[in-house]
Write an enzyme that holds these catalytic residues in place. Structure first.
Site, PDB file in Angstrom:
ATOM      1  N   HIS A  13     -10.600 -23.607   0.217  1.00  0.00           N
ATOM      2  CA  HIS A  13     -11.582 -24.593   0.688  1.00  0.00           C
ATOM      3  C   HIS A  13     -11.904 -25.632  -0.379  1.00  0.00           C
ATOM      4  O   HIS A  13     -13.044 -26.081  -0.508  1.00  0.00           O
ATOM      5  CB  HIS A  13     -12.853 -23.894   1.157  1.00  0.00           C
ATOM      6  CG  HIS A  13     -12.675 -23.052   2.390  1.00  0.00           C
ATOM      7  ND1 HIS A  13     -11.687 -22.096   2.512  1.00  0.00           N
ATOM      8  CD2 HIS A  13     -13.344 -23.031   3.561  1.00  0.00           C
ATOM      9  CE1 HIS A  13     -11.766 -21.523   3.691  1.00  0.00           C
ATOM     10  NE2 HIS A  13     -12.755 -22.081   4.365  1.00  0.00           N
ATOM     11  N   SER A  16     -11.853 -15.481   5.100  1.00  0.00           N
ATOM     12  CA  SER A  16     -11.630 -16.887   4.741  1.00  0.00           C
ATOM     13  C   SER A  16     -10.529 -17.033   3.697  1.00  0.00           C
ATOM     14  O   SER A  16      -9.858 -18.054   3.632  1.00  0.00           O
ATOM     15  CB  SER A  16     -12.917 -17.500   4.191  1.00  0.00           C
ATOM     16  OG  SER A  16     -13.907 -17.522   5.187  1.00  0.00           O
ATOM     17  N   GLU A  29     -20.879 -14.037  -7.199  1.00  0.00           N
ATOM     18  CA  GLU A  29     -19.655 -14.516  -7.842  1.00  0.00           C
ATOM     19  C   GLU A  29     -19.669 -14.319  -9.351  1.00  0.00           C
ATOM     20  O   GLU A  29     -18.627 -14.082  -9.961  1.00  0.00           O
ATOM     21  CB  GLU A  29     -19.421 -15.997  -7.508  1.00  0.00           C
ATOM     22  CG  GLU A  29     -19.137 -16.271  -6.036  1.00  0.00           C
ATOM     23  CD  GLU A  29     -20.403 -16.372  -5.181  1.00  0.00           C
ATOM     24  OE1 GLU A  29     -21.520 -16.321  -5.751  1.00  0.00           O
ATOM     25  OE2 GLU A  29     -20.278 -16.513  -3.954  1.00  0.00           O
ATOM     26  N   ARG A  44      -4.199 -21.576   2.442  1.00  0.00           N
ATOM     27  CA  ARG A  44      -4.840 -20.285   2.133  1.00  0.00           C
ATOM     28  C   ARG A  44      -4.060 -19.123   2.759  1.00  0.00           C
ATOM     29  O   ARG A  44      -4.060 -18.014   2.229  1.00  0.00           O
ATOM     30  CB  ARG A  44      -6.302 -20.267   2.583  1.00  0.00           C
ATOM     31  CG  ARG A  44      -6.466 -20.455   4.078  1.00  0.00           C
ATOM     32  CD  ARG A  44      -7.923 -20.406   4.494  1.00  0.00           C
ATOM     33  NE  ARG A  44      -8.055 -20.883   5.862  1.00  0.00           N
ATOM     34  CZ  ARG A  44      -9.065 -20.571   6.647  1.00  0.00           C
ATOM     35  NH1 ARG A  44     -10.026 -19.799   6.213  1.00  0.00           N
ATOM     36  NH2 ARG A  44      -9.131 -21.050   7.879  1.00  0.00           N
ATOM     37  N   PHE A  57     -17.600 -22.110  -5.394  1.00  0.00           N
ATOM     38  CA  PHE A  57     -18.264 -20.907  -5.908  1.00  0.00           C
ATOM     39  C   PHE A  57     -17.394 -20.183  -6.931  1.00  0.00           C
ATOM     40  O   PHE A  57     -17.880 -19.325  -7.666  1.00  0.00           O
ATOM     41  CB  PHE A  57     -18.639 -19.980  -4.750  1.00  0.00           C
ATOM     42  CG  PHE A  57     -19.300 -20.704  -3.617  1.00  0.00           C
ATOM     43  CD1 PHE A  57     -20.305 -21.630  -3.877  1.00  0.00           C
ATOM     44  CD2 PHE A  57     -18.901 -20.521  -2.309  1.00  0.00           C
ATOM     45  CE1 PHE A  57     -20.910 -22.331  -2.843  1.00  0.00           C
ATOM     46  CE2 PHE A  57     -19.497 -21.224  -1.272  1.00  0.00           C
ATOM     47  CZ  PHE A  57     -20.509 -22.122  -1.537  1.00  0.00           C
TER      48      PHE A  57
END
Lengths: 317, 281
Positions: free
Chosen positions: A112, A40, A61, A13, A86
């Protein structure tokens, strides 16, 4: 065999964040959307340096995906970001209608993914996202293996006209591909030449495939390792050429065996050149809480699992 | 600028197009289409700033997004008669190999369409995104959208409604077709939403009612009033009070004609109430 050097463990990431930093400077039409996960997704620098091009949607979202589709009208290149669960499953119909069917130039970028987000557990560990995304007509699906490749892919997809799903993760993993290397969508990378078995790996499993090839070499088994960073479109030619030589295959992914890379490879081989295949993937199951290493061990997604799968497929050959 | 008589003639022709399209393939949604006919005609013939031809980006022109895509018959008729594609193409509505799909889509390249819609509740987010891009581009033209009242039951709308006010998206005019009907019955019976005005206001929108939602002059006045309220820090919502099936007496005052096609006899009755003005396709 060719050796690869880990230049230091780092999360993929962060490769995405580094790519976004660069795009911020080079592509003024790139905009980023985020649903309350700026840190994140490693978007803090992009948000700080380009506040007018950063859109915080809050924990919403579905609206984020719809907005991203709308933002393409007028020429922006939206990067819509969230956790993989998500960014795909939660908003599948928004992606299907407003992005894919509408042919919008939206980049869905998801961190993630898979088991390796660890302790948060199964609600957050999506193992179905590659399947969901690859089934959408026109969607390009990319799962890079390390920091450098994630950064390169993040930059490369800005110049691809069409919807893209870019998948990466949270844990620190070896960084071994070339820094600032060129990323070519749909072009598989031959990492190790071999003649006994083909190992096709994607994402975090590529490094494990390299370790497995080394272990197998010590036992006198010559494994060919190919990095399939693009699940769709699949590099049919690279795979078929390798299979022609080795006559068996092991596919490796941090994903359910249903719907993932392995299934795409099975379809390709069934039509063109059927050979035995073993799957290193989760076996139609949800994940659970644990450390990334514990989870990869329990669900059979590490170096040892790949070696065992190679032994199984060689026994059938 | 067309005068009122010309606009009313346009409306009559569009109503004919709607029932003829739906009749020809025995499928489609005449009720909401008929109820929104005056709105579409006002928007495309009078209110929106439009460029010649069509390009997807629509820079420096007003944009329109239809969120309740099932009322495609009225959208197609008004687009065709506003010059986006040949009127004869209305003959292909819902047929194989057509650009006029059951629900509107960009997929077949039909000029005038900028997003697919049909699965409900997504259009406001798309309109918001387009409005944000206009601001980024320094483009001061406006974004319009249309939504069904039943459609507001989809949760994504409320994410968008919250975002638009929180981020002062004041170049957006979202119209709600307040006809009080949905497939299973009246909106009050299916899921009573209480005051739509109070909800939008509570979320921070500037709301105006157009009580006569099937009166072309009243709609034009309402749209112009809405335009005058843009650029003031709030998204603008028009509550358009329409009658489902308006202009065809036996289709009015109920939900029965939401998604039902007329038979031959019913078609003749409907056409008799809406004289041919611009020429049938």
């Amino acid at each position: 065999m060719k050796k690869f050097t880990n230049s230091g463990n780092i999360d993929t990431r962060s490769g995405f964040g580094a790519g976004m930093d660069e795009l911020g400077k080079t592509h003024e039409d790139v905009v980023a959307l985020c649903a309350d996960l700026t840190g994140s997704l490693k978007l803090n620098d992009f948000a700080k340096n380009h506040p007018e091009r950063f859109f915080q949607t809050g924990i919403a979202e579905a609206n984020m995906i719809g907005m991203a589709a709308g933002m393409t009208i007028g020429g922006k290149i939206p990067y819509a970001t969230s956790f993989a669960n998500f960014a795909t499953g939660r908003v599948y119909d928004q992606i299907r209608q407003s992005v894919a069917y509408s042919g919008k130039n939206v980049k869905i970028c998801a961190s993630h993914a898979g088991l390796t987000l660890g302790e948060d557990g199964a609600t957050h560990q999506i193992l179905e996202d590659l399947g969901l995304m690859k089934m959408l007509p026109g969607m390009t699906v990319i799962n890079p293996c390390d920091f450098n490749q994630t950064k390169a892919a993040t930059i490369a997809i800005a110049d691809h006209d069409g919807p893209v799903y870019l998948r990466f993760g949270r844990p620190s993993v070896p960084n071994f591909t070339e820094a600032d290397g060129k990323f070519e969508i749909g072009k598989a990378l031959h990492l190790v030449e071999g003649s006994d078995v083909t190992i096709l790996a994607t994402g975090h499993l590529v490094w494990h495939a390299l370790e497995a090839a080394e272990a197998l070499e010590e036992k006198g088994i010559s494994a060919e390792v190919i990095n399939i960073h693009t699940i769709k479109p699949l590099d049919d030619e690279a795979i078929l050429n390798s299979i022609k030589k080795t006559r068996c295959v092991v596919t490796c992914e941090e994903h359910n065996y249903l719907g993932g890379l392995g299934e795409s490879v099975s379809g390709l081989l069934a039509k063109n050149d059927p050979v035995y295949q073993e799957f290193v993937a989760t076996n139609d199951t949800f994940g659970e809480s644990g450390t990334p290493a514990q989870l990869m061990e329990k669900y059979g997604l590490n170096t040892k699992s790949i070696v065992e799968a190679v032994n199984r497929v060689l026994a059938k050959k | 600028m067309p005068n009122t008589k010309q606009l009313e003639d346009f409306v009559s022709q569009v109503r004919r197009d709607i029932v003829r399209q739906v009749h020809q393939v025995s499928s489609g949604h005449p009720g909401g289409s008929l109820g929104c006919t005056e709105f579409f005609v006002a928007l495309y013939q009078e209110v929106m700033k439009r460029k010649e031809g069509f390009d997807m980006d629509g820079k420096d022109e007003d944009l329109f997004f239809l969120s309740n895509g099932h009322i495609s018959p009225v959208f197609y008729s008004v687009l065709a008669r506003s010059g986006y594609f040949p009127v004869e193409e209305l003959n292909t509505f819902r047929k194989i190999d057509s650009r006029l799909q059951g629900h509107p889509t960009t997929h077949e390249g039909l000029p005038g369409i900028r997003i697919a819609s049909g699965s409900l509740g997504q259009g406001m987010s798309v309109a918001l995104g387009a409005a944000q891009t206009k601001k980024l581009n320094g483009d001061d033209s406006l974004v319009y959208s249309l939504h069904g009242d039943g459609e507001l039951q989809e949760g994504q709308n409320w994410e968008a409604i919250l975002y638009a006010a929180g981020n002062k998206v004041d170049n957006l005019i979202a119209t709600i077709d307040l006809n009080g009907q949905q497939i299973d019955g009246s909106t009050d019976d299916v899921l009573n939403m209480g005051s739509v005005r109070a909800k939008f206001e509570a979320f921070g929108w500037d709301v105006l009612d157009v009580e006569k939602g099937n009166d072309i002059e009243a709609i034009i006045a309402g749209l112009n009033e809405a335009k005058s309220r843009t650029g003031k820090g709030k998204p603008v919502c028009i509550l358009l009070h329409t009658i489902m099936g308006h202009g065809v007496d036996f289709m009015m005052n109920g939900h029965a004609w939401h998604g039902k096609a007329p038979n031959d006899e019913q078609l003749e009755k409907a056409l008799a109430q809406n004289p041919e003005t611009l020429g049938d396709y």
